[in-house]
Write a protein that holds these residues in place. Structure first.
Motif, mmCIF file in Angstrom:
data_model
loop_
_atom_site.group_PDB
_atom_site.id
_atom_site.type_symbol
_atom_site.label_atom_id
_atom_site.label_comp_id
_atom_site.label_asym_id
_atom_site.label_seq_id
_atom_site.Cartn_x
_atom_site.Cartn_y
_atom_site.Cartn_z
ATOM 1 N N ALA A 370 30.102 36.918 44.249
ATOM 2 C CA ALA A 370 29.600 38.288 44.350
ATOM 3 C C ALA A 370 28.083 38.355 44.331
ATOM 4 O O ALA A 370 27.483 39.326 44.797
ATOM 5 N N GLU A 371 27.468 37.307 43.789
ATOM 6 C CA GLU A 371 26.012 37.277 43.713
ATOM 7 C C GLU A 371 25.383 37.349 45.108
ATOM 8 O O GLU A 371 24.397 38.046 45.315
ATOM 9 N N PRO A 374 28.089 40.493 48.123
ATOM 10 C CA PRO A 374 28.773 41.565 47.375
ATOM 11 C C PRO A 374 29.864 42.251 48.181
ATOM 12 O O PRO A 374 30.920 42.569 47.644
ATOM 13 N N TYR A 437 32.897 37.321 40.152
ATOM 14 C CA TYR A 437 31.976 38.304 39.589
ATOM 15 C C TYR A 437 31.297 37.858 38.300
ATOM 16 O O TYR A 437 30.176 38.239 38.038
ATOM 17 N N PHE A 438 32.014 37.096 37.450
ATOM 18 C CA PHE A 438 31.486 36.849 36.116
ATOM 19 C C PHE A 438 30.791 35.501 35.995
ATOM 20 O O PHE A 438 30.029 35.286 35.072
ATOM 21 N N ASP A 439 31.079 34.563 36.895
ATOM 22 C CA ASP A 439 30.516 33.226 36.740
ATOM 23 C C ASP A 439 29.237 33.064 37.551
ATOM 24 O O ASP A 439 29.016 33.767 38.526
ATOM 25 N N ARG B 111 22.005 43.770 38.748
ATOM 26 C CA ARG B 111 23.011 44.551 39.486
ATOM 27 C C ARG B 111 23.069 45.997 38.988
ATOM 28 O O ARG B 111 24.138 46.515 38.659
ATOM 29 N N GLN B 114 25.400 48.460 40.880
ATOM 30 C CA GLN B 114 26.835 48.284 40.614
ATOM 31 C C GLN B 114 27.198 48.835 39.235
ATOM 32 O O GLN B 114 28.284 49.380 39.037
ATOM 33 N N LEU B 151 35.345 45.234 35.095
ATOM 34 C CA LEU B 151 34.103 44.699 35.650
ATOM 35 C C LEU B 151 32.926 44.958 34.716
ATOM 36 O O LEU B 151 32.058 44.110 34.551
ATOM 37 N N GLY B 154 33.129 42.500 31.968
ATOM 38 C CA GLY B 154 33.010 41.123 32.456
ATOM 39 C C GLY B 154 31.640 40.782 33.011
ATOM 40 O O GLY B 154 31.174 39.656 32.881
ATOM 41 N N VAL B 155 30.998 41.731 33.677
ATOM 42 C CA VAL B 155 29.723 41.405 34.324
ATOM 43 C C VAL B 155 28.558 41.582 33.369
ATOM 44 O O VAL B 155 27.674 40.740 33.296
ATOM 45 N N ARG B 161 32.544 37.434 27.038
ATOM 46 C CA ARG B 161 33.000 38.597 27.788
ATOM 47 C C ARG B 161 34.251 38.324 28.614
ATOM 48 O O ARG B 161 35.105 39.189 28.757
ATOM 49 N N VAL B 162 34.371 37.094 29.144
ATOM 50 C CA VAL B 162 35.502 36.830 30.026
ATOM 51 C C VAL B 162 36.801 36.909 29.246
ATOM 52 O O VAL B 162 37.775 37.567 29.662
#
Lengths: 484, 505
Positions: A370-371, A374, A437-439, B111, B114, B151, B154-155, B161-162
């Motif tokens: 996603a980085e 997107p 998204y998270f990594d 971000r 988002q 999200l 998580g983000v 967080r995960v």
């Protein structure tokens, strides 16, 4: 009503047209000197469009059976045929760009693909056990060849070998079941078989014996546990473009085969096959969803997910035929169409993110996606949540519809099992979202796929989203084609 | 023209569309994105105020009804409407979202667009939950809401967080799917998903019990009730400040809303039958989780456990009603329990939001949530310390703050039912004071603990703004709760009347 054979020919015009066009594509390919075979590709696509148009033009108002009841045209077959052709259209688009980028493009891919589609069309319209088998074999043999297309690849050859041996075994079992049923009833035509069974008063053991083999054949083609072992290996080993094909159109054909054989032909044995299907579906949902969690290869993960979805699809077939309301497997029809749309997207995404020297089929390849991308990460998020059955996406309605039907026939425990397994399944879909998204990304995954592939996948994702908000029309089509 | 404005649809779709626009713009124009988000959230707030002004408090019927066909094959409709239960919750949602936008103004660096879009979309979906009059539409929003929250945690969340976000998602998803099965079962009996139709459906006690349990699984996870609360401390600790605020202020209220909208009116007999069980669970949450909160080292975790304890009051208020009804019919006492539960939901929404924002203010400066890392903050941040004092007192249930009103009503109602329940519940006043004020003492009072605290800057104008807004709301509801009661009264009377009648065939 009997018609002269020439008049009956007009009901198979789409199939005939596809046969002629496929041969034409083959001829063009033989004489084409261009390296990338654009002519073959475009001609194949045009053939599919022509068939879609013809199928819609010949859409019958009601059931018409021709060739001594070996072939049937009904609104259901129209919907399924359009789905198969449209899915193949998308598959060809992805495949063309996939093979072109890797320098493996062979014109035969499209020819064999068209023959597979022809097989599926025959399966969809089959109204006797013989024509079911004919269509099935045409489709299967073409698919074996497609998997083996890339001679250099060891994994692809292994996958083709497995697929062929196990597929042939399953066809054999199906044929054995058909021969038993034929031996008892003396007819190959499905409605006559149903008539024979309902008027049959003696022991049903032999009939049930034949039924078991038919169900095994169907379960194999749908990839239901315990007849699923070929599926992960074949999905993983085949070139991604072929996996994409295997995971889409043939599911529709297998669904058609299941409902034609079980509901049209063996409805009087409903009690028997319902029990078998319940076992198959529970096992598939359990094994598929649980084993998928431990996969590291995304193609293999989606293969196990396909097994779990097959379980759900089978649940939708359970209601069979209702004496008053007619066929009640609209939920399964809706499910299979939704699944094909989502599955095309998910496998298409693997093609999109791969390149000639990197296949992008490991889960870790999607780290931090996603980085940098997107938009496409969002599209994949849509597919993943949709496959998990979370609103507001199409996949939610598919699961919703099946569970609703299962509850309507009183199997509440089955519905509860189904929803529990979909929660289990949600985990591995969420993991893809998590990776994207998270990594943090290890490398910078740039997308090299062409504009057409990008547009197609975006369109596909938006379709899943929009249909999630307005599923009414698709649900209406699925229920109305089964009435009357 | 205002007369024909589809307010409810606008409340749902305007934030969602705004969020999509921001997603398309991306991170190129950060300032415009922020201003636009604020504008959209303010529009939603104005719409909800308009809703409040034009709401007719004399009728229990659904108001502002919007209706159109959605999936005609199965009689599923786009059917919106509000009554006295939903309006306060909608106002809480729009108000909190504005605060969250202001709170994230300079804090969020990665971000940004988002982040803002997620909160706007989340706002629309949460409003959708409160205005849906069709059970499937309700479920649609209810589940869709999980995606933006997943999200957000998580983000933008903390180190674990995960784990926290996947736990959050799977827990709530597992609870909700049983509700779906129950709704589909009701449909198979009734042929309609219209919630008011479901109110009228007669059901056997056996069936009601199963449906009640299915609803309970969905709503108890959301509230969250002991023993299914374990996702909450994890989610709260890892979520960014804005996420914690929305979780505590609104998402938990969905569970309470679910009880009062679905469980009580659809399965009144089963609710009465199982009321004691629910009361026991609520008391365990209030007392046991209160003790758990006492020993926390992490401020966010402490507030999270305090939320579980305070939400126990909501469920206690809702289910004490049944023993009051069996004693004296659906009179003032019964309505008092319901109103107390509702009041507690709104009040807890404000107070927990305020406390999480306070922790956020400190975290932004020191980057620690451990109580041990602080001490003597009052010396360097006097203005902030006074605000936090107010919220801490409100959390402890001090008269004059909103925290007192709800708790007092619920305790009073419980006293009419059974004095021992009231005694157990009243322990929250002691425990709540203990854990909140003890934390406050350790963090704010005393000598300056370390150099970081010594170098703290007092709150900026932006931070003062959102804390002052919340302080105003907490005091207003504490000193003058009458308008809120007036809003809910007719609806709650009607509800008490409805649940006192048996639905058994």
């Amino acid at each position: 009503m009997m018609m002269p054979i020439t008049a009956e020919m007009m009901f198979v015009v789409p199939e005939l047209a596809l046969l002629v066009l496929a041969c034409l594509v083959l001829l063009c390919d033989v004489f084409s000197t261009s390296e990338n075979k654009p002519l073959t590709y475009w001609l194949a696509q045009v053939s599919l469009v022509v068939v879609i148009v013809l199928v819609i033009c010949f859409n019958p108002e009601e059931r018409i059976s021709v060739f001594h009841n070996h072939f049937i045209l009904d609104p259901l077959s129209t919907v399924l045929k359009v789905t198969v052709c449209a899915a193949s259209l998308v598959v060809f688009l992805f495949s063309y760009h996939y093979f072109k980028a890797r320098g493996q493009l062979q014109g035969e891919y499209f020819v064999i693909g068209l023959f597979a589609v022809l097989g599926m069309l025959v399966m969809i319209s089959a109204y006797s056990m013989l024509s079911v088998y004919l269509g099935l074999e045409l489709m299967s043999l073409s698919l074996y060849a497609l998997v083996a297309m890339n001679r250099e690849s060891g994994t692809a050859s292994e996958a083709a070998m497995k697929y062929f041996v196990l597929g042939a075994l399953a066809s054999g079992l199906l044929l054995y079941g058909i021969s038993i049923l034929y031996g008892i009833s003396g007819t190959l035509v499905l409605p006559e078989l149903a008539g024979y069974i309902s008027s049959h008063t003696g022991s049903r053991i032999a009939l049930t014996f034949g039924l078991v083999f038919v169900v095994v054949g169907i379960a194999f083609k749908l990839g239901a546990v315990p007849f699923h072992t070929w599926l992960p290996d074949v999905y993983e080993g085949s070139p991604t473009a072929v996996t994409l094909f295997l995971a889409s159109a043939p599911k529709v054909a297998a669904f058609a085969m299941a409902v034609r054989l079980l509901v049209d032909g063996l409805q009087p044995l409903h009690v028997d096959w319902q029990g078998m299907l319940i076992i198959l579906s529970v096992l598939s949902m359990a094994a598929g969803n649980i084993i998928a969690i431990s996969q590291t290869n995304i193609k293999r993960m989606l293969a196990y997910s396909a097994i779990a979805h097959a379980g759900f699809l089978i649940l939708g077939i359970l209601p069979g035929l209702d004496a008053g309301a007619g066929a009640t497997y609209a939920a399964a029809l809706f499910y299979v169409i939704s699944y094909v749309i989502m599955s095309l997207g998910a496998f298409g995404f693997i093609i999109l993110s791969g390149s000639a020297d990197h296949e992008a089929d490991q889960l870790t390849d999607f780290k931090g996606f996603a980085e940098f991308n997107p938009w496409f990460a969002f599209i994949m998020l849509v597919f993943m949540f949709s496959l998990a059955g979370v609103p507001p996406f199409l996949g939610f309605w598919a699961k919703w519809f099946v569970i609703k039907e299962v509850i309507a026939i009183g199997h509440i425990w089955l519905a509860i099992l189904a929803v529990i397994f979909s929660v289990v399944g949600a985990y591995y879909y969420l993991r893809i979202v998590k990776l994207m998204y998270f990594d943090q990304p290890d490398t910078m995954p740039a997308i090299v796929a062409g504009r057409q592939v990008r547009l197609m996948i975006s369109f596909n994702g938006l379709a899943v989203l929009v249909l999630g908000f307005v599923p009414g029309e698709l649900i209406r089509i699925c229920t109305t084609v089964l009435m009357g | 023209m205002v007369q024909y404005l589809p307010i409810l649809s606008l409340l749902v779709w305007a934030p969602i569309l705004g969020g999509l626009v921001i997603l398309c713009v991306g991170d190129r124009m950060r300032d415009s994105v922020k201003l636009f988000t604020l504008l959209v959230s303010l529009v939603a707030l104005l719409l909800s105020i308009l809703l409040y002004l034009r709401f007719d408090t004399t009728t229990a019927l659904m108001q502002f009804v919007e209706y159109s066909e959605w999936i005609s094959t199965f009689n599923i409709n786009y059917h919106l409407g509000v009554d006295g239960i939903s309006v306060p919750l909608i106002m809480l949602t729009t108000f909190t979202t504005v605060l969250v936008v202001i709170a994230g103004w300079v804090v969020i660096e990665s971000r940004l667009s988002q982040y803002m879009a997620s909160f706007l979309i989340l706002e629309g979906l949460m409003n959708g939950v409160f205005v849906s009059m069709d059970a499937i539409l309700f479920y649609f929003f209810w589940e869709a809401m999980l995606i933006p929250m997943f999200l957000i945690i998580g983000v933008w969340g903390g180190p674990r967080r995960v784990y926290a976000t996947i736990k959050f998602f799977l827990y709530t998803f597992l609870g909700s799917v049983f509700m779906l099965v129950a709704l589909l079962y009701l449909y198979s009996k009734m042929g309609s998903f219209y919630i008011l139709d479901l109110y009228r459906l007669p059901l056997s006690l056996e069936a009601q019990k199963w449906i009640f349990i299915a609803f309970l699984l969905a709503f108890a996870v959301k509230v969250p009730m002991w023993p299914v609360h374990t996702w909450l401390p994890d989610a709260h600790v890892e979520a960014p400040t804005g996420g914690s605020v929305i979780l505590a202020a609104i998402m938990l209220k969905m569970g309470g809303y679910g009880f009062i909208r679905f469980s009580l009116p659809i399965t009144p007999d089963a609710s009465a039958e199982l009321a004691n069980f629910m009361i026991v669970l609520s008391l365990i949450a209030i007392v046991y989780i209160g003790f758990v909160a006492l020993v926390q080292q992490d401020m966010k975790k402490l507030i999270a456990y305090s939320s579980v304890s305070h939400m126990g009051f909501v469920t206690l208020g809702f289910f004490i009603v049944f023993s009051l009804i069996s004693q004296s019919g659906p009179g003032t006492d019964a309505v008092m329990g319901l109103a107390g539960g509702m009041m507690q939901m709104i009040s807890h929404g404000l107070i927990s939001a305020a406390l999480f924002l306070c922790v956020g203010v400190m975290y932004d400066r020191v980057h620690s949530r451990q109580i041990a890392d602080y001490g003597g903050v009052a010396n360097t941040m006097p203005v902030f310390a006074s605000f936090m004092m107010l919220f801490a007192m409100a959390n402890a249930g001090l008269p004059g703050t909103s925290g007192f009103v709800g708790e007092f009503l619920v305790i009073l109602a419980s006293f009419h039912a059974n004095a021992w329940i009231a005694v157990a519940a009243a322990s929250v006043l002691i425990l709540g004071a203990a854990y909140t004020l003890w934390m406050y003492k350790r963090v704010i009072f005393g000598d300056v603990a370390n150099e970081q605290v010594a170098g703290l800057q007092d709150i900026s104008l932006r931070e003062t703004l959102f804390l002052a807004l919340l302080a105003g709301a907490v005091l207003l509801l504490g000193l003058w709760p009458a308008p809120l009661f007036e809003l809910m009264e007719t609806t709650l009377n009607h509800l008490a009347e409805h649940i006192s009648q048996s639905k058994i065939i």
